[in-house]
Design a protein around this motif. Structure first.
Motif, short mmCIF file in Angstrom:
data_model
loop_
_atom_site.label_atom_id
_atom_site.label_comp_id
_atom_site.label_asym_id
_atom_site.label_seq_id
_atom_site.Cartn_x
_atom_site.Cartn_y
_atom_site.Cartn_z
N LYS A 32 0.80 -1.22 0.00
CA LYS A 32 0.00 0.00 0.00
C LYS A 32 0.84 1.28 0.00
CE LYS A 32 -4.09 -2.10 2.11
NZ LYS A 32 -5.05 -2.06 3.22
N SER A 33 2.05 1.21 0.52
CA SER A 33 2.90 2.41 0.55
C SER A 33 3.35 2.81 -0.85
CB SER A 33 4.12 2.17 1.44
OG SER A 33 4.93 1.14 0.92
N LYS A 34 3.17 1.92 -1.83
CA LYS A 34 3.56 2.20 -3.21
C LYS A 34 2.35 2.42 -4.12
CE LYS A 34 8.04 1.82 -2.75
NZ LYS A 34 8.95 2.96 -3.04
N THR A 35 1.23 2.83 -3.52
CA THR A 35 0.02 3.11 -4.31
C THR A 35 0.30 4.21 -5.33
OG1 THR A 35 -1.39 2.52 -2.44
CG2 THR A 35 -2.40 3.82 -4.19
N ASN A 36 -0.09 3.98 -6.59
CA ASN A 36 0.21 4.96 -7.64
C ASN A 36 -0.86 6.04 -7.74
OD1 ASN A 36 -1.96 3.83 -9.10
ND2 ASN A 36 -0.64 2.50 -10.29
N SER A 37 -0.71 6.92 -8.72
CA SER A 37 -1.62 8.06 -8.88
C SER A 37 -3.04 7.64 -9.23
CB SER A 37 -1.08 9.00 -9.96
OG SER A 37 -0.94 8.32 -11.20
N LYS A 38 -3.21 6.41 -9.73
CA LYS A 38 -4.54 5.91 -10.08
C LYS A 38 -5.21 5.19 -8.91
CE LYS A 38 -3.39 5.31 -14.98
NZ LYS A 38 -3.30 4.35 -16.12
N GLY A 39 -4.56 5.20 -7.76
CA GLY A 39 -5.13 4.55 -6.59
C GLY A 39 -4.93 3.05 -6.57
N LEU A 40 -4.04 2.56 -7.42
CA LEU A 40 -3.76 1.12 -7.48
C LEU A 40 -2.44 0.82 -6.78
CD1 LEU A 40 -4.61 0.48 -11.24
CD2 LEU A 40 -6.13 0.30 -9.26
N CYS A 41 -2.41 -0.27 -6.06
CA CYS A 41 -1.16 -0.64 -5.38
C CYS A 41 -0.71 -2.02 -5.86
CB CYS A 41 -1.31 -0.61 -3.87
SG CYS A 41 -2.53 -1.73 -3.21
N PRO A 42 0.60 -2.26 -5.86
CA PRO A 42 1.14 -3.52 -6.36
C PRO A 42 0.81 -4.71 -5.46
CG PRO A 42 2.89 -2.16 -5.46
CD PRO A 42 1.66 -1.31 -5.47
#
Length: 212
Positions: free
Chosen positions: A11-21
């Motif tokens: 969750k700490s790497k959530t991108n600008s689209k609100g998606l996380c790896p």
């Protein structure tokens, strides 16, 4: 000793689209190995208990399919290591799962189009292109696909599969050479991955013989 496979969100790497790896954690003999799956999801659409993406996610079926495939391959790697009846670690399981990675240096001839691209970006130094993670590279491929209207989930893995099948095997390049170009550590990995392509070519050849 049991092997545990767990998917978790970064969750700490959530991108600008609100998606996380989505990351995969393998645990064996009280040791862990964690790696990226290359898949992204809205945290609200992730079912941690069932280890699945909820149907609300636009690409739920595809992501769940990829996660299932990863788990199957890891279990297969684990089983093959057990059959060898030798001691192994969680890193061995991961390395065996990846399969395609090898530490040996490779010298690979390039096709004219690839050479032309390399010449355009060649500026000296050890590397032609900036070194980035596979995850970042895949995200760039998705952006390119959206821009040019390609309705496919483009990844480096898809690129390798396409090169091996469409460019090499369908142009009668021997399996041994395909294995070498892909950097596989053994011929068996190549045969397991692309055996169906060869079978299809055999079927097509037989159909041509019937028609002649």
């Amino acid at each position: 000793m049991k092997l545990n496979i767990l998917y978790l969100l970064y969750k700490s790497k959530t991108n600008s689209k609100g998606l996380c790896p989505i990351r995969c954690r393998i645990t064996y003999s009280k040791k862990r190995k964690e790696f990226s799956t290359g898949q992204f999801v809205n945290p609200k659409n992730w079912n941690s208990k069932q280890q699945l993406v909820k149907p609300l996610e636009p690409e739920a079926d595809h992501i769940n399919s990829q996660l299932s495939l990863i788990k199957t391959k890891i279990n297969k790697a684990f089983l093959l290591l057990q059959i060898k009846e030798e001691n192994f670690t969680v890193n061995d399981v991961y390395s065996f799962y990846k399969g395609e990675k090898t530490s040996k240096p490779l010298s690979i001839p390039l096709l004219p189009n690839a050479l032309e691209i390399l010449e355009q970006y060649k500026e000296g130094g050890d590397y032609v292109f900036t070194r980035i993670s596979n995850q970042r590279y895949n995200s760039y491929l998705k952006e390119i696909a959206n821009i040019v209207g390609i309705n496919k989930n483009l990844t480096t893995h898809i690129a390798r599969k396409t090169f091996a099948s469409t460019v090499l095997l369908y142009n009668d390049v021997p399996m041994e050479i395909v294995s070498e170009l892909l950097g596989h550590s053994s011929m068996k990995i190549t045969q397991d991955s692309y055996g169906k392509v060869v079978q299809k070519k055999v079927s097509l050849a037989m159909e041509r013989l019937k028609g002649s």
